[in-house]
Enzyme design. Structure first.
Site, PDB file in Angstrom:
ATOM      1  N   PRO A  52      26.950   3.333   2.541  1.00  0.00           N
ATOM      2  CA  PRO A  52      25.525   3.149   2.851  1.00  0.00           C
ATOM      3  C   PRO A  52      24.989   1.896   2.164  1.00  0.00           C
ATOM      4  O   PRO A  52      25.366   1.600   1.029  1.00  0.00           O
ATOM      5  CB  PRO A  52      24.864   4.415   2.312  1.00  0.00           C
ATOM      6  CG  PRO A  52      25.815   4.947   1.303  1.00  0.00           C
ATOM      7  CD  PRO A  52      27.186   4.512   1.734  1.00  0.00           C
ATOM      8  N   HIS A  53      24.129   1.166   2.864  1.00  0.00           N
ATOM      9  CA  HIS A  53      23.637  -0.089   2.312  1.00  0.00           C
ATOM     10  C   HIS A  53      22.278  -0.424   2.900  1.00  0.00           C
ATOM     11  O   HIS A  53      21.953  -0.004   4.007  1.00  0.00           O
ATOM     12  CB  HIS A  53      24.620  -1.225   2.610  1.00  0.00           C
ATOM     13  CG  HIS A  53      24.935  -1.364   4.059  1.00  0.00           C
ATOM     14  ND1 HIS A  53      25.846  -0.549   4.696  1.00  0.00           N
ATOM     15  CD2 HIS A  53      24.444  -2.184   5.009  1.00  0.00           C
ATOM     16  CE1 HIS A  53      25.914  -0.889   5.972  1.00  0.00           C
ATOM     17  NE2 HIS A  53      25.066  -1.870   6.201  1.00  0.00           N
ATOM     18  N   ALA A  54      21.508  -1.176   2.136  1.00  0.00           N
ATOM     19  CA  ALA A  54      20.211  -1.641   2.631  1.00  0.00           C
ATOM     20  C   ALA A  54      19.737  -2.825   1.813  1.00  0.00           C
ATOM     21  O   ALA A  54      20.016  -2.928   0.619  1.00  0.00           O
ATOM     22  CB  ALA A  54      19.164  -0.522   2.561  1.00  0.00           C
TER      23      ALA A  54
END
Length: 150
Positions: A63-65
């Protein structure tokens, strides 16, 4: 030029859902003072995960942002005590790499880190090492590997 990003690691995370895993890792980032606005970053990372799953195979989630809620770029590795369901296709994850990057980062840092990690994680020997190491050794391995593998 290597990727400049900090790494944190937490093992034996006992939880039951993907959301719990993500939120617990966001808490780790907040406690370590990498976030300017926890709720803003949480919203960005959960929205990104709803848009497209970050499952990459081998029981790994990435997960990344990019978010203005992030002060400093960081990757926190969560090693789960048991796999959790990550996708609707019954794909399970045991290791989570949560990538947090400020919105105004230079040179697409999150994409460089993502591709760097994905390339390393294709190798079974690297994944095996990761699963066996304690948190301190995990951070040391990532510091060495991600920065040199560019």
């Amino acid at each position: 030029m290597g990727v400049k990003i900090d790494f944190l690691s937490i093992s034996n995370m006992d939880l039951n859902t993907k959301e719990e895993a993500i939120l617990q890792l966001v808490n780790v980032l907040e406690k370590a003072d990498y976030l300017a606005d926890k709720s803003l970053f949480e919203q960005a990372i959960l929205e990104r995960e709803r848009t497209l799953s970050t499952y990459i195979g081998h029981e790994i989630g990435l997960p990344h942002a990019q978010s203005s809620g992030v002060k400093e770029p960081c990757v926190v590795v969560g090693k789960l005590s048991k796999p959790v369901k990550w996708t609707t296709e019954n794909e399970y994850v045991q290791i989570v790499f949560l990538i947090a990057v400020p919105e105004d980062n230079q040179n697409n840092l999150h994409l460089k880190v993502l591709s760097n990690l994905a390339r390393l994680l294709m190798h079974e020997d690297f994944r095996m090492k990761l699963s066996e190491l304690d948190d301190t050794a995990t951070v040391a391995l990532l510091n060495k590997s991600v920065k040199e593998d560019n």
